[in-house]
Design a protein around this motif. Structure first.
Motif, PDB file in Angstrom:
ATOM      1  N   PHE A 188      -9.597   3.141  -3.572  1.00  0.00           N
ATOM      2  CA  PHE A 188     -10.215   1.841  -3.369  1.00  0.00           C
ATOM      3  C   PHE A 188      -9.232   0.877  -2.701  1.00  0.00           C
ATOM      4  O   PHE A 188      -9.578   0.151  -1.785  1.00  0.00           O
ATOM      5  CB  PHE A 188     -10.714   1.299  -4.706  1.00  0.00           C
ATOM      6  CG  PHE A 188     -10.505  -0.155  -4.879  1.00  0.00           C
ATOM      7  CD1 PHE A 188     -11.346  -1.063  -4.248  1.00  0.00           C
ATOM      8  CD2 PHE A 188      -9.470  -0.637  -5.652  1.00  0.00           C
ATOM      9  CE1 PHE A 188     -11.143  -2.413  -4.386  1.00  0.00           C
ATOM     10  CE2 PHE A 188      -9.258  -1.977  -5.787  1.00  0.00           C
ATOM     11  CZ  PHE A 188     -10.091  -2.881  -5.154  1.00  0.00           C
ATOM     12  N   LEU A 189      -7.987   0.914  -3.161  1.00  0.00           N
ATOM     13  CA  LEU A 189      -6.979   0.035  -2.567  1.00  0.00           C
ATOM     14  C   LEU A 189      -6.773   0.364  -1.097  1.00  0.00           C
ATOM     15  O   LEU A 189      -6.658  -0.523  -0.258  1.00  0.00           O
ATOM     16  CB  LEU A 189      -5.655   0.156  -3.328  1.00  0.00           C
ATOM     17  CG  LEU A 189      -5.628  -0.493  -4.708  1.00  0.00           C
ATOM     18  CD1 LEU A 189      -4.309  -0.218  -5.392  1.00  0.00           C
ATOM     19  CD2 LEU A 189      -5.862  -1.993  -4.611  1.00  0.00           C
ATOM     20  N   ILE A 214      -8.916   1.798   0.990  1.00  0.00           N
ATOM     21  CA  ILE A 214     -10.081   1.359   1.767  1.00  0.00           C
ATOM     22  C   ILE A 214     -10.001  -0.147   2.016  1.00  0.00           C
ATOM     23  O   ILE A 214     -10.217  -0.633   3.130  1.00  0.00           O
ATOM     24  CB  ILE A 214     -11.389   1.701   1.020  1.00  0.00           C
ATOM     25  CG1 ILE A 214     -11.604   3.213   1.005  1.00  0.00           C
ATOM     26  CG2 ILE A 214     -12.583   1.023   1.675  1.00  0.00           C
ATOM     27  CD1 ILE A 214     -12.740   3.653   0.114  1.00  0.00           C
ATOM     28  N   ASN A 215      -9.645  -0.849   0.954  1.00  0.00           N
ATOM     29  CA  ASN A 215      -9.521  -2.290   1.034  1.00  0.00           C
ATOM     30  C   ASN A 215      -8.515  -2.694   2.117  1.00  0.00           C
ATOM     31  O   ASN A 215      -8.789  -3.534   2.974  1.00  0.00           O
ATOM     32  CB  ASN A 215      -9.026  -2.768  -0.331  1.00  0.00           C
ATOM     33  CG  ASN A 215      -9.406  -4.190  -0.581  1.00  0.00           C
ATOM     34  OD1 ASN A 215      -9.767  -4.901   0.341  1.00  0.00           O
ATOM     35  ND2 ASN A 215      -9.316  -4.611  -1.811  1.00  0.00           N
ATOM     36  N   VAL A 235      -8.561   4.452  -8.112  1.00  0.00           N
ATOM     37  CA  VAL A 235      -8.003   3.127  -7.860  1.00  0.00           C
ATOM     38  C   VAL A 235      -7.225   3.133  -6.541  1.00  0.00           C
ATOM     39  O   VAL A 235      -7.357   2.221  -5.718  1.00  0.00           O
ATOM     40  CB  VAL A 235      -7.101   2.696  -9.037  1.00  0.00           C
ATOM     41  CG1 VAL A 235      -6.352   1.422  -8.704  1.00  0.00           C
ATOM     42  CG2 VAL A 235      -7.933   2.483 -10.278  1.00  0.00           C
ATOM     43  N   VAL A 251       2.060   1.823  -3.573  1.00  0.00           N
ATOM     44  CA  VAL A 251       0.991   2.354  -4.421  1.00  0.00           C
ATOM     45  C   VAL A 251       0.746   3.822  -4.099  1.00  0.00           C
ATOM     46  O   VAL A 251       0.664   4.677  -4.989  1.00  0.00           O
ATOM     47  CB  VAL A 251      -0.307   1.536  -4.238  1.00  0.00           C
ATOM     48  CG1 VAL A 251      -1.481   2.227  -4.900  1.00  0.00           C
ATOM     49  CG2 VAL A 251      -0.128   0.153  -4.820  1.00  0.00           C
ATOM     50  N   SER A 304       0.848  -1.208   0.000  1.00  0.00           N
ATOM     51  CA  SER A 304       0.000   0.000   0.000  1.00  0.00           C
ATOM     52  C   SER A 304       0.870   1.239   0.000  1.00  0.00           C
ATOM     53  O   SER A 304       0.547   2.225  -0.651  1.00  0.00           O
ATOM     54  CB  SER A 304      -0.940   0.061   1.186  1.00  0.00           C
ATOM     55  OG  SER A 304      -0.946  -1.090   1.905  1.00  0.00           O
TER      56      SER A 304
END
Lengths: 395, 410
Positions: free
Chosen positions: A281-282, A284-285, A278, A29, A26
């Motif tokens: 979303f990552l 949050i995931n 994107v 990213v 994370s």
């Protein structure tokens, strides 16, 4: 304290390894997304360097095929006068194809004192160019008629290139070279505020402006026109007719810089928005995953926590311990992640300035810490609320 | 057996709703992103309107010339080159030539309309299969005569003429010239840059005389059509050998590269011999997809491990009664695949919504994304992989559990 926590983490290294790798990815990213955002924001902060609101661009091609330079000049002089004669026109300038907000780019070399820089934007412009674009002169002057017969051609550079070539030193009157063998000398007569020709979010880059000489009309294909606010669609249709009737053999197109700016910004904004979505979303995931795993872990350690409470630890010290544990985990992955991320400024990947990467690393680190902190806050509070009697009874 | 696994999987899913939600959220959103991406790629690369004969066509989009000093310049080709050299080949039955679209304006009642025009030869219309809403393409006769005729797109008709039933035979003024409309075709999105245009004109009415210009490079694309798809490799080689024999344009060049390639290769051609566009595109998409998938997979592995450890008593009992590790692993992976497929189903529904929204926004005019069978199949495959990858490691961890500790843990 730290040593003790470290031991606790070490005892469950298998489980923590997965958590750590998740945090690491994370971070990477986020680092990528933040690098892009910081880069765009940096460019966005800088001044536009021009006023594009009332500027139109006319494109034409092969209007006149002639070998005779004089008749060529006369032909375009007539065109200039007929456009300038319109009351709605303030100013105009013929120029090379790389007008602001267009996809055309011309690059070349520029060097001073054996320091050569490639990828310098090369523009060709007339004496009225700067005024038409409402550009901003910082030092020296723009071209004028006196530059016609100089031995060394005069050029104007932008402040980005000035910074690179001359630093804090004097720029006006210096001779720069546009080839690596010293055969293409140019004299700097002025410095202008860099014009962001590729839109709000793109870097202006270095630029050299050359004066259009006779005979250039053979290959020029653009005119920029500054119009008054009174210029409307009816005037545009009239202007179009004038141009198309005069240049019978040419395809003529009129574009507005306002719209061209929208289009070119669109190309930078769309990838930015997609990447941000994107990225969001990552994140949050990952947040949900962290939350779940931490919560489960704490539930499994009820006995241990009950014991701590029984020998007198306060609720807050228990929750602090758990938060600290996840923070240390995060620190490990951030150290590894930063090791990878720091390679970017060190190896100068993508030619971005080191500052951008460093800010991005910093932002990503803060973000991950915040995320981990928030995710462990609730499970930690839950752990603090465990009654020792109940917890110990379970075993 | 499978039915039992299915029942167990559903029961487990309902046990810890929060964890189930996390898993499903991760899977479905990842899948949505990937599905929208595939729909997009599928539309751009796989949608064969208007060139439906792609299987027997080769496209020529660029030529690169190398200087003796090591510099290079590249760009589209000239009409002269395509009509003189490319048309001299034996294998192609037809050679379609069309210019790169470029812009001009037209003004209707003081309203400006931006027009992208494209010059074509007559063979272009035989190779391409545009859907004609009315009228037809211009023919060889009209091209040779240099008639001022035009084929326009649906959008252009709407903008220029408004809501009228038929416009064939009417005149449209663009670039200060009046053209007679011979046909109206269905829109092509701008992403199909080799076939896109608002108004298609015979190359003979082009204002610059394209036939006189003898240089190799200009503003044109070529399409070579073979008799059958079996002839395509031969056509490719023939073009290559023609390029190898091509005399240099001037003394400053010492090498010329140009290829007749299948659509996709030609579409992403960088114009640079050293950089393969296909590779660049594939790596970019690959890295993106990998990143988007990697995180949720890790997340799923994490969640799955915690969930399995919760079921240690169940595992202990089954092992105590003689279930082998293999059976347990198999059961768990099946369960996990069921979970991912469920997430996949939600993902597909979300993708439908996302694509509807994207189409509604009309980011790229006339680019209508759709989910077709290919995209769905890819989605299913992705889900399956997901389930497998995120199930294997936790299942392996679980199968190694000691019976005694597993039973005691509860």
């Amino acid at each position: 304290m730290f040593k003790h926590l470290f031991k606790l983490i070490w005892n469950k290294k298998k489980q923590n390894f997965l958590l750590m790798s998740e945090m690491l990815f994370s971070f990477l990213v986020l680092f990528a997304v933040f690098s892009l955002l910081v880069y765009y924001y940096n460019n966005y902060k800088k001044p536009m360097g021009m006023g594009y609101q009332n500027v139109w661009v006319v494109s034409y091609n092969n209007a006149l095929q002639t070998k005779n330079t004089d008749s060529l000049d006369t032909y375009y002089e007539t065109l200039r006068n007929s456009i300038k004669g319109m009351p709605e026109v303030n100013d105009l300038s013929f120029c090379s194809d790389n007008v602001p907000f267009s996809a055309n780019t011309w690059t070349g070399l520029a060097g001073y004192n054996k320091h050569n820089y490639s990828n310098v934007n090369m523009y060709n412009a007339e004496d009225s160019y700067l005024k038409t674009l409402n550009g901003q002169l910082l030092e020296g002057r723009w071209f004028n008629k006196n530059d016609m017969a100089t031995k060394i051609p005069s050029v104007v550079i932008n402040n980005e290139l000035r910074e690179k070539l001359f630093g804090k030193g004097e720029a006006i009157g210096k001779i720069i070279d546009e080839s690596d063998d010293g055969k293409n000398k140019k004299r700097v007569v002025g410095v202008i505020q860099a014009i962001k020709a590729k839109g709000d979010y793109a870097a202006a880059g270095d630029a050299v402006y050359h004066r259009i000489d006779t005979g250039s009309f053979r290959w020029l294909g653009k005119i920029i026109i500054q119009v008054t606010p009174a210029a409307n669609a009816a005037f545009e249709a009239r202007l179009y007719k004038t141009l198309a009737n005069y240049m019978k053999n040419s395809n003529v197109e009129i574009e507005h810089l306002v719209n061209k700016r929208k289009d070119i910004n669109y190309f930078t904004l769309v990838p930015m928005i997609v990447l941000s979505i994107v990225g969001c979303f990552l994140v949050i995931n990952v947040a949900l995953g962290l939350f779940g795993v931490l919560w489960y872990n704490i539930n499994k350690r009820r006995g241990e926590i009950g014991l701590r409470r029984a020998v007198g630890a306060t609720g807050s010290s228990v929750s602090n311990q758990l938060i600290m544990e996840s923070m240390i985990l995060a620190t490990f992955s951030l150290i590894i992640g930063s090791f990878f991320a720091i390679q970017f400024p060190l190896l100068n990947v993508f030619d971005l300035s080191a500052g951008i990467y460093l800010v991005a690393i910093l932002l990503a680190i803060i973000f991950i810490y915040l995320l981990v902190f928030l995710c462990s806050l609730y499970p930690g509070r839950q752990a603090a609320a465990i009654y020792p009697a109940v917890a110990l009874h379970e075993e | 057996m499978l039915k039992n696994y299915f029942k167990i999987a559903i029961a487990v899913l309902r046990r810890r709703k929060f964890f189930t939600f996390i898993s499903l959220f991760g899977i479905s959103f990842t899948l949505t992103i990937l599905l929208v991406l595939t729909a997009f790629i599928n539309k751009i690369a796989g949608d064969s309107y208007p060139d439906r004969k792609r299987d027997r066509s080769l496209y020529i989009s660029r030529m690169q010339e190398i200087n003796k000093t090591g510099g290079q310049s590249s760009g589209p080709l000239s009409y002269y080159f395509l009509s003189h050299y490319a048309s001299s080949l034996k294998t192609p039955v037809k050679v379609g030539i069309s210019s790169i679209f470029s812009g001009t304006n037209t003004y209707v009642n003081n309203k400006k309309i931006a027009v992208n025009y494209k010059y074509t030869n007559d063979a272009y219309w035989d190779i391409m299969e545009y859907d004609f809403i009315e009228g037809k393409a211009f023919n060889k006769q009209q091209v040779d005569n240099g008639d001022k005729v035009a084929v326009i797109s649906e959008d252009m008709k709407q903008q220029y003429f408004g809501d009228v039933p038929s416009v064939v035979g009417k005149y449209i003024e663009a670039d200060n010239v009046k053209y007679r409309v011979t046909g109206v075709v269905k829109n092509v999105p701008i992403t199909s840059y080799m076939t896109y245009g608002d108004i298609y004109l015979p190359y003979t009415v082009s204002k610059s005389d394209v036939r006189k210009d003898k240089s190799y490079r200009g503003g044109f694309f070529g399409v070579l059509l073979a008799k059958s798809s079996a002839d395509v490799p031969r056509m490719h080689d023939e073009y290559q050998s023609m390029i190898d024999r091509l005399p240099m344009e001037s003394k400053e060049f010492d090498k010329i590269y140009s290829h007749a390639d299948p659509y996709i290769v030609s579409y992403v051609d960088t114009g640079n011999e050293g950089k393969s566009g296909v590779m660049i595109v594939l790596t970019t998409i690959g890295i993106f997809a990998l990143l988007v998938m990697l995180l949720p997979t890790l997340n799923l592995v994490n969640i799955n491990i915690t969930r399995i450890m919760e079921r240690s008593s169940e595992i202990g009992v089954r092992k105590a009664f003689g279930a082998s590790s293999v059976t347990l692993v198999y059961q768990f992976i099946v369960e996990n695949i069921i979970l991912t497929l469920l997430g996949g189903l939600i993902g597909v529904i979300l993708s439908f919504i996302a694509i509807k929204v994207l189409n509604g926004m009309n980011l790229i005019p006339n680019l209508v994304l759709s989910i077709n069978f290919t995209v769905l199949a890819i989605g299913l495959l992705i889900c399956f992989l997901f389930g497998l990858i995120s199930g294997v490691y936790p299942a392996w961890r679980m199968s190694k559990l000691n019976v005694v500790t597993a039973l005691k843990a509860s």
